[in-house]
Write a protein that holds these residues in place. Structure first.
Motif, PDB file in Angstrom:
ATOM      1  N   HIS A  36       0.811  -1.221   0.000  1.00  0.00           N
ATOM      2  CA  HIS A  36       0.000   0.000   0.000  1.00  0.00           C
ATOM      3  C   HIS A  36       0.846   1.275   0.000  1.00  0.00           C
ATOM      4  CE1 HIS A  36      -2.462   3.217   1.860  1.00  0.00           C
ATOM      5  NE2 HIS A  36      -3.412   2.699   1.098  1.00  0.00           N
ATOM      6  N   ASP A  37       1.751   1.401   0.943  1.00  0.00           N
ATOM      7  CA  ASP A  37       2.493   2.647   1.122  1.00  0.00           C
ATOM      8  C   ASP A  37       3.678   2.784   0.173  1.00  0.00           C
ATOM      9  OD1 ASP A  37       0.724   3.001   3.201  1.00  0.00           O
ATOM     10  OD2 ASP A  37       2.199   2.634   4.782  1.00  0.00           O
ATOM     11  N   GLN A  83      -2.572  -1.382  -6.963  1.00  0.00           N
ATOM     12  CA  GLN A  83      -3.957  -0.922  -7.094  1.00  0.00           C
ATOM     13  C   GLN A  83      -4.889  -1.532  -6.054  1.00  0.00           C
ATOM     14  OE1 GLN A  83      -5.310  -1.372 -11.104  1.00  0.00           O
ATOM     15  NE2 GLN A  83      -3.796   0.056 -11.902  1.00  0.00           N
ATOM     16  N   GLU A  90       4.772   0.503  -2.552  1.00  0.00           N
ATOM     17  CA  GLU A  90       4.618   0.108  -3.957  1.00  0.00           C
ATOM     18  C   GLU A  90       3.337   0.614  -4.607  1.00  0.00           C
ATOM     19  OE1 GLU A  90       7.069  -1.206  -5.673  1.00  0.00           O
ATOM     20  OE2 GLU A  90       8.220  -1.052  -3.825  1.00  0.00           O
ATOM     21  N   ARG A  91       2.394   1.033  -3.799  1.00  0.00           N
ATOM     22  CA  ARG A  91       1.133   1.604  -4.285  1.00  0.00           C
ATOM     23  C   ARG A  91       0.444   0.720  -5.335  1.00  0.00           C
ATOM     24  NH1 ARG A  91       0.771   6.271  -1.743  1.00  0.00           N
ATOM     25  NH2 ARG A  91       2.600   7.575  -1.392  1.00  0.00           N
TER      26      ARG A  91
END
Length: 104
Positions: free
Chosen positions: A28-29, A34, A31-32
Protein backbone atom coordinates in the motif's frame (compact mmCIF):
# COMPACT_ATOMS: atom_id res chain seq x y z
CA UNK A 1 -14.54 -3.63 -22.10
CA UNK A 2 -10.76 -3.45 -22.39
CA UNK A 3 -8.48 -6.35 -21.56
CA UNK A 4 -5.03 -5.89 -20.08
CA UNK A 5 -2.25 -8.40 -19.46
CA UNK A 6 -1.36 -8.61 -15.77
CA UNK A 7 0.67 -10.71 -13.37
CA UNK A 8 -1.25 -12.16 -10.43
CA UNK A 9 0.75 -12.67 -7.23
CA UNK A 10 -0.02 -14.74 -4.15
CA UNK A 11 1.97 -14.55 -0.95
CA UNK A 12 1.46 -17.43 1.49
CA UNK A 13 1.87 -16.62 5.19
CA UNK A 14 0.82 -17.85 8.62
CA UNK A 15 -0.81 -15.69 11.26
CA UNK A 16 1.86 -16.77 13.74
CA UNK A 17 4.60 -15.30 11.56
CA UNK A 18 3.17 -11.78 12.11
CA UNK A 19 4.13 -10.56 8.62
CA UNK A 20 0.72 -9.58 7.24
CA UNK A 21 0.98 -5.95 8.41
CA UNK A 22 4.46 -5.55 6.89
CA UNK A 23 3.36 -7.05 3.57
CA UNK A 24 0.28 -4.86 3.34
CA UNK A 25 2.26 -1.75 4.32
CA UNK A 26 4.81 -2.43 1.58
CA UNK A 27 2.08 -3.03 -1.01
CA UNK A 28 0.00 0.00 0.00
CA UNK A 29 2.49 2.65 1.12
CA UNK A 30 5.70 1.81 -0.72
CA UNK A 31 4.62 0.11 -3.96
CA UNK A 32 1.13 1.60 -4.29
CA UNK A 33 -0.38 -1.45 -5.94
CA UNK A 34 -3.96 -0.92 -7.09
CA UNK A 35 -5.41 -3.34 -4.57
CA UNK A 36 -4.70 -6.36 -2.41
CA UNK A 37 -6.83 -8.86 -0.54
CA UNK A 38 -5.95 -11.05 2.43
CA UNK A 39 -7.67 -14.43 2.68
CA UNK A 40 -7.67 -16.34 5.97
CA UNK A 41 -7.62 -20.08 5.54
CA UNK A 42 -9.46 -22.51 7.75
CA UNK A 43 -6.89 -25.24 7.26
CA UNK A 44 -3.49 -25.68 5.67
CA UNK A 45 0.08 -26.90 5.97
CA UNK A 46 3.43 -25.77 4.66
CA UNK A 47 6.92 -27.20 4.19
CA UNK A 48 7.15 -28.10 7.89
CA UNK A 49 4.24 -30.53 7.43
CA UNK A 50 2.34 -29.21 10.47
CA UNK A 51 -1.42 -29.14 9.81
CA UNK A 52 -2.96 -25.94 11.08
CA UNK A 53 -6.71 -25.92 11.27
CA UNK A 54 -9.64 -24.07 12.82
CA UNK A 55 -12.54 -25.67 14.62
CA UNK A 56 -15.48 -24.37 16.61
CA UNK A 57 -13.87 -25.36 19.91
CA UNK A 58 -10.35 -24.23 19.05
CA UNK A 59 -9.66 -20.70 17.88
CA UNK A 60 -6.22 -21.05 16.33
CA UNK A 61 -4.08 -17.95 15.95
CA UNK A 62 -1.74 -19.60 13.49
CA UNK A 63 -3.96 -20.18 10.48
CA UNK A 64 -2.86 -19.81 6.85
CA UNK A 65 -3.09 -16.38 5.22
CA UNK A 66 -2.94 -15.60 1.51
CA UNK A 67 -2.26 -12.08 0.24
CA UNK A 68 -3.29 -11.69 -3.40
CA UNK A 69 -2.74 -8.74 -5.73
CA UNK A 70 -2.11 -8.07 -9.41
CA UNK A 71 -0.82 -5.45 -11.77
CA UNK A 72 1.41 -4.64 -14.72
CA UNK A 73 3.96 -7.48 -15.12
CA UNK A 74 7.13 -5.37 -14.77
CA UNK A 75 5.84 -3.68 -11.61
CA UNK A 76 4.82 -7.02 -10.10
CA UNK A 77 8.32 -8.44 -10.69
CA UNK A 78 9.79 -5.46 -8.84
CA UNK A 79 7.30 -5.91 -5.99
CA UNK A 80 8.11 -9.63 -5.72
CA UNK A 81 11.83 -8.81 -5.55
CA UNK A 82 11.21 -6.33 -2.70
CA UNK A 83 9.00 -8.80 -0.81
CA UNK A 84 11.75 -11.41 -1.01
CA UNK A 85 14.66 -9.06 -0.24
CA UNK A 86 13.10 -6.96 2.53
CA UNK A 87 10.66 -9.36 4.19
CA UNK A 88 12.39 -12.68 3.37
CA UNK A 89 9.10 -14.32 2.42
CA UNK A 90 9.46 -18.03 1.73
CA UNK A 91 6.43 -18.73 -0.47
CA UNK A 92 5.36 -16.44 -3.32
CA UNK A 93 3.78 -17.61 -6.57
CA UNK A 94 2.77 -15.64 -9.64
CA UNK A 95 1.21 -16.27 -13.02
CA UNK A 96 0.02 -14.39 -16.08
CA UNK A 97 -3.57 -13.26 -16.25
CA UNK A 98 -5.95 -10.89 -18.01
CA UNK A 99 -7.73 -8.01 -16.32
CA UNK A 100 -11.06 -7.06 -17.84
CA UNK A 101 -11.53 -3.36 -17.16
CA UNK A 102 -14.66 -1.43 -18.03
CA UNK A 103 -13.95 1.31 -20.58
CA UNK A 104 -14.07 4.94 -19.56
Amino acid sequence: MAAQSVTIVRVYLREGEHQQHDVMKLLHDDERVQGATVFRGISGFGPDGVLRTASLVDLSLDLPLVVEFYGEPAQMEAVIDKLIQHLHLPHIVSWAGVSHVAGE
